[in-house]
Design an enzyme around this catalytic site. Structure first.
Site, PDB file in Angstrom:
ATOM      1  N   PRO A  36      63.941  -5.392  -2.750  1.00 48.76           N
ATOM      2  CA  PRO A  36      63.500  -6.337  -1.713  1.00 48.76           C
ATOM      3  C   PRO A  36      62.247  -5.806  -1.010  1.00 48.76           C
ATOM      4  O   PRO A  36      62.219  -4.662  -0.556  1.00 48.76           O
ATOM      5  CB  PRO A  36      64.670  -6.386  -0.736  1.00 48.76           C
ATOM      6  N   GLU A  37      61.219  -6.635  -0.957  1.00 48.51           N
ATOM      7  CA  GLU A  37      60.001  -6.285  -0.233  1.00 48.51           C
ATOM      8  C   GLU A  37      59.995  -7.066   1.084  1.00 48.51           C
ATOM      9  O   GLU A  37      60.911  -7.844   1.344  1.00 48.51           O
ATOM     10  CB  GLU A  37      58.770  -6.633  -1.084  1.00 48.51           C
TER      11      GLU A  37
END
Ligand code: ZN
Length: 275
Positions: A2-3
């Protein structure tokens, strides 16, 4: 992994279901994730109202009057709001039960993390957790622009890509977004940060904001995946110009894209379009 856009999308997905709810109970199914989970969370959080779900860098904070639960999704974590009687799956490590005043079974905020690089920590009221203490500005805040990058970069000989990915400079510009923004701005990732002009930093800051906003918007279309009982969390894919395309033709000039390791991260760029 996840960014920032996925974390922001998670925040937006959770907020309407979680904000204003009281915590009915906390269940920890293991004592640690990446770090030990402070056991006092099971005593401090129940009874508290969740006033806000905030994001700082890639951390999520559940704010209550007693303090804030500080969550990070790590490499593989996800958070979903589920009916309280939803059967457990592998790697469901934490449940925060929500009191909705509608009787059982209520709903739970469930944290799943197969690789356990995520964390659940505690931030007492009025304090800043040490993990958040030295972070640079948010890329979508007013504090972040070309003038800021220009001022921060003077005298720095590190490659501009490494500079951008330094969380003390600006948070949340991961490998994908750094590569794409540098491509869009026509700046070589290898160029010394201190040798990029004010004008080019203005363009770069704009491209960073643009791609992050676009990714967050795209994420909005997959919001339901974050709260559905059976869906996998949707980490969205973007059409990328440079990242992951080493050796392929540059979308702008057609010459093969170069690939090298910069600061131990694989980097792709066009030697013709990026100077
Ligand atoms: Zn090119």
């Amino acid at each position: 992994m996840p960014e920032l856009p996925e974390v922001e999308t998670t925040r937006r997905g959770l907020a309407p279901h979680v904000e204003g709810r009281r915590v009915a109970g906390v269940t920890l199914r293991r004592p640690n994730l990446r770090w030990p989970i402070p056991p006092e969370i099971t005593e401090l959080l129940p009874g508290q109202r969740i006033d806000a779900v905030r994001r700082r860098a890639k951390y999520l904070l559940l704010d209550t009057a007693a303090g804030s639960a500080l969550l990070h999704l790590g490499m593989s974590g996800s958070l979903r709001v589920l009916p309280g009687d939803t059967p457990l799956r592998a790697h469901d490590h934490v449940d925060i039960a929500l009191d909705e005043g509608r009787g059982p079974p209520g709903r739970v905020l469930r944290f799943n993390d197969p690789r356990r690089f995520g964390c659940l920590l505690w931030q007492p009221p009025g304090e800043t957790h040490e993990l958040l203490a030295d972070l640079g500005p948010e890329p979508l805040s007013e504090a972040f622009d070309g003038d800021y990058l220009f001022a921060m970069s003077r005298g720095r000989s590190a490659p501009v890509k490494t500079f951008l990915m330094d969380q003390r400079v600006v948070v949340g510009v991961g490998n994908i977004y750094a590569a794409e923004a540098l491509f869009a701005a026509g700046i070589s990732p290898l160029r010394a940060a201190g040798k990029v002009s004010r004008e080019r930093y203005a363009r770069l800051a704009e491209e960073i904001r643009k791609i992050l906003r676009y990714a967050i918007e795209r994420g909005g279309t997959t919001l339901r995946d974050f709260i559905s009982p059976d869906g996998e969390p949707g980490y969205f894919e973007l059409e990328l110009s440079a990242y992951g395309r080493g050796g392929e033709p540059c979308p702008r000039c057609g010459r093969p894209l170069k690939q090298a390791s910069i600061g131990q991260r694989t980097t792709v760029w066009c030697g013709h379009c990026q100077k």
